[in-house]
Design a protein around this motif. Sequence first.
Motif, PDB file in Angstrom:
ATOM      1  N   ALA A  68       0.789  -1.101   0.017  1.00  0.00           N
ATOM      2  CA  ALA A  68       0.099  -0.387   0.084  1.00  0.00           C
ATOM      3  C   ALA A  68       0.846   1.194  -0.223  1.00  0.00           C
ATOM      4  O   ALA A  68       2.113   1.216   0.312  1.00  0.00           O
ATOM      5  N   GLY A  69       0.182   2.221  -0.551  1.00  0.00           N
ATOM      6  CA  GLY A  69       0.955   3.366  -0.124  1.00  0.00           C
ATOM      7  C   GLY A  69       0.488   4.525  -1.638  1.00  0.00           C
ATOM      8  O   GLY A  69      -0.293   4.610  -2.588  1.00  0.00           O
ATOM      9  N   LEU A  70       1.133   6.144  -1.007  1.00  0.00           N
ATOM     10  CA  LEU A  70       0.016   6.980  -1.426  1.00  0.00           C
ATOM     11  C   LEU A  70       0.757   6.781  -3.235  1.00  0.00           C
ATOM     12  O   LEU A  70       2.039   6.069  -3.421  1.00  0.00           O
ATOM     13  N   GLN A  71       0.503   7.749  -4.454  1.00  0.00           N
ATOM     14  CA  GLN A  71       1.014   7.281  -6.358  1.00  0.00           C
ATOM     15  C   GLN A  71       2.120   8.544  -5.172  1.00  0.00           C
ATOM     16  O   GLN A  71       3.293   9.072  -4.843  1.00  0.00           O
ATOM     17  N   GLY A  72       3.452   7.819  -6.633  1.00  0.00           N
ATOM     18  CA  GLY A  72       5.262   8.638  -6.550  1.00  0.00           C
ATOM     19  C   GLY A  72       5.925   7.893  -5.830  1.00  0.00           C
ATOM     20  O   GLY A  72       6.862   8.315  -5.502  1.00  0.00           O
ATOM     21  N   LYS A 111       9.414 -19.071  -5.249  1.00  0.00           N
ATOM     22  CA  LYS A 111       8.897 -18.996  -6.248  1.00  0.00           C
ATOM     23  C   LYS A 111       7.471 -17.840  -5.986  1.00  0.00           C
ATOM     24  O   LYS A 111       7.227 -17.596  -5.384  1.00  0.00           O
ATOM     25  N   VAL A 112       8.355 -16.221  -6.974  1.00  0.00           N
ATOM     26  CA  VAL A 112       7.270 -15.399  -6.704  1.00  0.00           C
ATOM     27  C   VAL A 112       6.387 -15.516  -7.731  1.00  0.00           C
ATOM     28  O   VAL A 112       6.491 -14.931  -8.876  1.00  0.00           O
ATOM     29  N   MET A 113       4.978 -14.708  -7.596  1.00  0.00           N
ATOM     30  CA  MET A 113       4.211 -13.858  -8.424  1.00  0.00           C
ATOM     31  C   MET A 113       3.609 -12.485  -8.397  1.00  0.00           C
ATOM     32  O   MET A 113       3.402 -12.141  -6.889  1.00  0.00           O
ATOM     33  N   VAL A 114       3.800 -11.805  -9.193  1.00  0.00           N
ATOM     34  CA  VAL A 114       3.221 -10.309  -8.880  1.00  0.00           C
ATOM     35  C   VAL A 114       2.080 -10.296  -9.839  1.00  0.00           C
ATOM     36  O   VAL A 114       1.864 -10.490 -10.928  1.00  0.00           O
ATOM     37  N   VAL A 115       1.637  -9.018  -8.939  1.00  0.00           N
ATOM     38  CA  VAL A 115       0.157  -9.054  -9.831  1.00  0.00           C
ATOM     39  C   VAL A 115      -0.331  -7.298  -9.432  1.00  0.00           C
ATOM     40  O   VAL A 115      -0.187  -6.880  -8.468  1.00  0.00           O
ATOM     41  N   SER A 116      -1.177  -6.756 -10.301  1.00  0.00           N
ATOM     42  CA  SER A 116      -1.306  -5.620 -10.012  1.00  0.00           C
ATOM     43  C   SER A 116      -2.833  -5.190 -10.159  1.00  0.00           C
ATOM     44  O   SER A 116      -3.341  -5.824 -10.762  1.00  0.00           O
ATOM     45  N   ALA A 117      -2.850  -4.888  -8.725  1.00  0.00           N
ATOM     46  CA  ALA A 117      -4.611  -4.894  -8.909  1.00  0.00           C
ATOM     47  C   ALA A 117      -5.027  -2.915  -8.892  1.00  0.00           C
ATOM     48  O   ALA A 117      -5.884  -2.108  -8.011  1.00  0.00           O
ATOM     49  N   ASP A 118      -4.140  -2.355  -9.244  1.00  0.00           N
ATOM     50  CA  ASP A 118      -4.187  -0.869  -9.984  1.00  0.00           C
ATOM     51  C   ASP A 118      -4.743  -0.623 -11.054  1.00  0.00           C
ATOM     52  O   ASP A 118      -4.246  -0.343 -12.382  1.00  0.00           O
ATOM     53  N   VAL A 119      -6.431  -0.849 -11.174  1.00  0.00           N
ATOM     54  CA  VAL A 119      -6.935  -0.586 -12.063  1.00  0.00           C
ATOM     55  C   VAL A 119      -7.334   0.760 -12.996  1.00  0.00           C
ATOM     56  O   VAL A 119      -8.303   1.225 -13.920  1.00  0.00           O
ATOM     57  N   TYR A 120      -7.000   1.985 -11.987  1.00  0.00           N
ATOM     58  CA  TYR A 120      -7.424   3.289 -12.585  1.00  0.00           C
ATOM     59  C   TYR A 120      -6.125   3.861 -13.992  1.00  0.00           C
ATOM     60  O   TYR A 120      -5.962   4.535 -14.152  1.00  0.00           O
ATOM     61  N   ARG A 121      -4.820   2.686 -13.580  1.00  0.00           N
ATOM     62  CA  ARG A 121      -3.608   3.631 -14.749  1.00  0.00           C
ATOM     63  C   ARG A 121      -3.244   2.159 -14.831  1.00  0.00           C
ATOM     64  O   ARG A 121      -2.532   1.130 -14.734  1.00  0.00           O
ATOM     65  N   PRO A 122      -3.986   1.785 -16.042  1.00  0.00           N
ATOM     66  CA  PRO A 122      -3.097   0.787 -17.665  1.00  0.00           C
ATOM     67  C   PRO A 122      -1.361   0.935 -17.326  1.00  0.00           C
ATOM     68  O   PRO A 122      -1.001  -0.319 -17.306  1.00  0.00           O
ATOM     69  N   ALA A 123      -1.177   1.759 -17.566  1.00  0.00           N
ATOM     70  CA  ALA A 123       0.251   2.348 -17.301  1.00  0.00           C
ATOM     71  C   ALA A 123       1.158   1.359 -16.238  1.00  0.00           C
ATOM     72  O   ALA A 123       2.536   1.060 -16.523  1.00  0.00           O
ATOM     73  N   ALA A 160      -3.734   0.342  -6.088  1.00  0.00           N
ATOM     74  CA  ALA A 160      -3.828   1.414  -6.223  1.00  0.00           C
ATOM     75  C   ALA A 160      -3.317   2.712  -5.386  1.00  0.00           C
ATOM     76  O   ALA A 160      -4.008   2.438  -4.428  1.00  0.00           O
ATOM     77  N   GLY A 161      -2.246   4.249  -5.686  1.00  0.00           N
ATOM     78  CA  GLY A 161      -2.003   4.669  -5.007  1.00  0.00           C
ATOM     79  C   GLY A 161      -3.162   6.268  -5.163  1.00  0.00           C
ATOM     80  O   GLY A 161      -3.323   6.035  -6.434  1.00  0.00           O
ATOM     81  N   ARG A 162      -2.728   6.720  -4.449  1.00  0.00           N
ATOM     82  CA  ARG A 162      -3.383   8.175  -4.879  1.00  0.00           C
ATOM     83  C   ARG A 162      -2.200   9.182  -4.636  1.00  0.00           C
ATOM     84  O   ARG A 162      -1.372   9.479  -3.189  1.00  0.00           O
ATOM     85  N   LEU A 163      -2.723  10.557  -5.091  1.00  0.00           N
ATOM     86  CA  LEU A 163      -2.062  11.630  -4.777  1.00  0.00           C
ATOM     87  C   LEU A 163      -2.120  12.241  -2.796  1.00  0.00           C
ATOM     88  O   LEU A 163      -1.135  12.983  -2.535  1.00  0.00           O
ATOM     89  N   MET A 193     -10.050   5.792  -1.063  1.00  0.00           N
ATOM     90  CA  MET A 193      -9.601   4.895  -1.867  1.00  0.00           C
ATOM     91  C   MET A 193      -8.944   4.374  -0.057  1.00  0.00           C
ATOM     92  O   MET A 193      -9.215   2.731   0.129  1.00  0.00           O
ATOM     93  N   MET A 194      -9.214   4.526   0.914  1.00  0.00           N
ATOM     94  CA  MET A 194      -9.022   3.297   2.427  1.00  0.00           C
ATOM     95  C   MET A 194     -10.032   2.432   2.072  1.00  0.00           C
ATOM     96  O   MET A 194      -9.829   1.411   2.594  1.00  0.00           O
ATOM     97  N   ALA A 195     -11.277   2.974   1.613  1.00  0.00           N
ATOM     98  CA  ALA A 195     -12.621   1.772   1.756  1.00  0.00           C
ATOM     99  C   ALA A 195     -11.971   0.422   1.080  1.00  0.00           C
ATOM    100  O   ALA A 195     -12.442  -0.603   1.255  1.00  0.00           O
TER     101      ALA A 195
END
Length: 454
Positions: A106-110, A131-143, A192-195, A201-203
Amino acid sequence: MFENLSERLSQTMRSIGGRGRLTEDNIKETLREVRMALLEADVALPVVKDFIAKVKERAVGTEVNKSLTPGQVFVKIVQSELEAAMGEANAPLQLNTQPPAVILMAGLQGAGKTTSVGKLAKFLTERQKKKVMVVSADVYRPAAIKQLETIAEQVGVEFFPSSTEQKPVDIANAAIAAARKQFVDVVLVDTAGRLAVDEDMMAEIQQLHSSINPIETLFVVDAMTGQDAANTAKAFSDALPLTGVILTKTDGDARGGAALSIRHITGKPIKFLGVGEKTDALEAFHPDRVASRILGMGDVLSLIEEVEQKVDKEKAEKVAKKVMKKGQFSLEDFRDQLVQMREMGGMMGLMDKMPGMGKMTDQIKGQMDDKMTVRMEAIINSMTPQERRHPDVIKGSRKRRIATGSGTQVQDVNKLLKQFMQMQKMMKKMKGGGLQKMMRGMGGKFPPGMFPGR
């Protein structure tokens, strides 16, 4: 990191460390200096007050009075209180659970969250053989999803694909189910992070947390935000059951206030430090070693670990045998040394970890910066293989060609060749049993040419 604080504190500690006797007055003066140093390092005020009170209580008590060297005991008290403020011992990741162990980031954007996921994945793969797997649950930024996929490829770990049409909870659960089938040890979930900290975001992250029930919930925060880093960590700590903190961009933070404030304000340990941009620039956080570095006493254990991981032992052994047997040392060997030094954090990074080098580091900073070693490497790379093996053939026109090719001046090429010749002479003296003789002759002084610019 800690440059400013270290400079002020080690100066203060040196002045009191030599005192044979401590009085209320000189302790008061020293504590005022320590307080100012901590405040200038952007350490949170409640942390500074608590720290000074504890040091004072121990210093004016029997602990110091009974000692034969009160000044040194005072330094030890400051060191142990620094360790206590940061958490006393390294807090490792708790991965002892039915695989896969889920880690939520968790954390802020940037703040460097996605990069930290990649660094941690590499750390777990290489150091703990997971053996590690990574996944992005940031659905707001395709980048962000694409960025994590690229990093996963770089560090050689599994990447679970996701898209912006999905819900974060569904993405994370699907990744964990896939990890079970593939016998993955650890799943790292990027969020996902926020500014700024906001309710939505917390919810969202609270919902995600309760759904996947991670064994570790790590808060990623930028060290350069100082006291704000500790306050943001507190806001996240109130909303989520955090288990630890990753402090990023510590290589760009000369103050270190965040590292000293976070534990006190959140009650959560710092588990890792991000110390650069490369994927292997992640260090486990050891409060005792950091306290030692702050007081200018070096950090030998971290230095040894770094050498173990980053030095090509076979290559080093080959060069050592060549030097000891024939006294030979080529410009290619010299370049390899410069490259390895840079991979270990550069000359200044190495010197910061050496005991007693605090003062010396300041004296030679101007002539030993890491830009100089990069320039030297560029000059050697602009030479032909023959020139690297036989530098005596490098005369006027060759020097001009090398300078142009490396973007430097002819005098830079001359300086490098002079330093190399001095180093070569030193290596010849090391042939056979010459090393011991040379060390005796030096009387503990550094030989000429050992440091750039000398």
